[in-house]
Structure formats: C-alpha cells, structure tokens
Design an enzyme around this catalytic site. Sequence first.
Site, PDB file in Angstrom:
ATOM      1  N   LEU A   1     -20.575 -12.430  17.424  1.00 34.22           N
ATOM      2  CA  LEU A   1     -19.489 -11.686  18.438  1.00 34.22           C
ATOM      3  C   LEU A   1     -18.944 -12.628  19.288  1.00 34.22           C
ATOM      4  O   LEU A   1     -19.698 -13.453  19.826  1.00 34.22           O
ATOM      5  CB  LEU A   1     -20.483 -10.596  18.924  1.00 34.22           C
ATOM      6  CG  LEU A   1     -20.948  -9.491  18.156  1.00 34.22           C
ATOM      7  CD1 LEU A   1     -21.606  -8.514  19.130  1.00 34.22           C
ATOM      8  CD2 LEU A   1     -19.820  -8.876  17.122  1.00 34.22           C
ATOM      9  N   ASP A   2     -17.849 -12.211  19.764  1.00 36.11           N
ATOM     10  CA  ASP A   2     -17.218 -13.001  20.893  1.00 36.11           C
ATOM     11  C   ASP A   2     -17.998 -12.872  22.134  1.00 36.11           C
ATOM     12  O   ASP A   2     -18.351 -11.681  22.336  1.00 36.11           O
ATOM     13  CB  ASP A   2     -15.628 -12.636  20.888  1.00 36.11           C
ATOM     14  CG  ASP A   2     -14.813 -13.020  19.740  1.00 36.11           C
ATOM     15  OD1 ASP A   2     -15.239 -13.780  19.052  1.00 36.11           O
ATOM     16  OD2 ASP A   2     -13.794 -12.174  19.795  1.00 36.11           O
TER      17      ASP A   2
END
Length: 317
Positions: free
Chosen positions: A134-135
């Site tokens: 995930l960012d």
Amino acid sequence: MSTIIPAPDALIGKRFDVAVAKMMGISRAKATELIETGQARVIGRDIHKSATLQDGDTVEIDVQEERRELEPVSTEMGIAYEDDDIVIVDKPVGVAAHASVGWTGPTVLGSLIQRGVHITSMGAAGRQGIVSRLDVGTSGLMLVCKSDLAYKEMRRQFSEHEVKKTYHALVQGNLKEDKATIEAPIGRAKVSDFRFTVTPAGKEAITHWDVMERFGETTLASINLETGRTHQIRVHFSSIGHPLVGDPMYGANPRLSQALGLQRQWLHAMELEFRHPRTHINTVVTSRYPADLQHALETERERFAQREHQRLESSRG
C-alpha cells in the site's frame, strides 16, 4: 551474508543492473557496482550488467550488514488477522510497506519485526514476506507472509489476480453510473518519477467500482482491483475526471480537502478475500475507517444534508 532471490516475474526480460536496483531498492549505479565486483550474480551462469534476466534465474546478492539506528516503530498499526502463516496489518497512513531510499519513517515490515513477529526470509532484501503493498498515504489492510509456504502461495494468488482487494474511496464529482469498469494502461508520467498516468505504453490496469453513497459534489465508491499497479485507483479516477478527494497530486480540489479536514487522499483498503495458503479455506478480513477518513465522511454527509435542506427551502419559496 548473501541473499538468494528467484527472479521476480515483473523483472524477467529486464537488464540485470535494472533488476538488481529494483530488487534491492538501490540506485542503478550502486547495482552496477555490485555486479562488477561480483557481489550480485545469477547462480549457474555468467551475466553482465546489460544482459537480461531470464525466467527461472536465481539471483544471489552479497549483503553487507550496516550498523544503523533502528527505524521508528508504528505503535498505531493494528493486527487484523494472524496465524502461523500470515499476518494482516491494518496499516495507518504515514507508514511505508518497507524501507526504501530516502524514507526515514516507520514501515510495516520493520514494525512487525521489531514487535517480534517472525517473517519468512523469502523475498528481496528488506522486503521479505511482502507480496503486495500500500502507498504511504493509503491506509488499510496489507498481508505479509510469515512462512515460506505462505510466501510462495500468496505471491502466486496475487500475481494471478485471485485475491479480491476491496477499497473504499471518496471521489470528487457525481459519478454518472452506479457501477462501471475503468480499463486503461498505466505507466510512469514523463513529468515526474513519482507520478503515474494513463498511457498506451503502460501496463494493463483494470479497476471495477460500485457507488455506495452520493453527495452531489462527491461520491463514495467501493472499488475492486483486478490488477495492482502503483497508484492505480488514484490514476484511474483522475483519468475520468473524478480525482480522489484530498489527492492534489492527481488533481484534487485543495479547498474541498480543507473543508473536510483531509491531509491525504480519501482511500482505504477495506477488505481482503483469498484462499488461505495452507488450509485453502476462503478467508475474508475486513477493516474500519480510520478517524481522519470517518471525520471527513461525516462532514461531507452534513454538508450534503445542509445543501439538500437549502434546496428544498428554496423550492418552497
């Protein structure tokens, strides 16, 4: 100490120096240095820096352990599910998936290790056990593998798109359809190394969405990713004129972000559905909105209710 890494599918056909750089999270110049000094090599065949990595190659890299300060630990990161094979964290915003060049904040992997969670040694150095990411600016569920068996099976499930990943996003504007699919290739934007864009030269990317709630100026949508490109949701919705609220990198209105009290994009990895790597039982893990996204959503509901009230009052007058 050396680490052994099977050639990642995404790097097959790439130059060896490029592949080493990506696997190690280092510069291409540093990767070239490792290759030329024999510290990075392919087991069973001689290979120079410009040769291409082939399917079935196994890369061996000598890693020098450096004395460094321990990275900060995310104390807010919750555990949504854990057994002997996998751990699924509920990642807060501001936590990276793993260490990378220039990042000095907490990471999922580092925080788990420092908490005493055993992680498989399989995977690129510094990214062991990680099969999806995930960012930093995206919160929600992220799966990390504890056993070798889990790493091999979950890597396969993610690469073959067998894992159902559901996100919730608040996007600007009123989406025309109640459900639709965005199918558009994504690649790096020429204007920046950090931004991505829809481009014919990009990789296949498919995003499915369903409307959950409408507020006129914004829409809350449930999103399923068929592929897992970097910034995929952010890029795809921006490409159809509906950037995520709170995402100035891809065109969000800063005034709306400020009105809702948002410091980042309104995007949360809400649910993971997969077959357990050992038992093969269908497994579903869900999350809840973090406080900042919940507050922004409640604020938007109130704003919408006020606009509707004003509209009704105006029509009566």
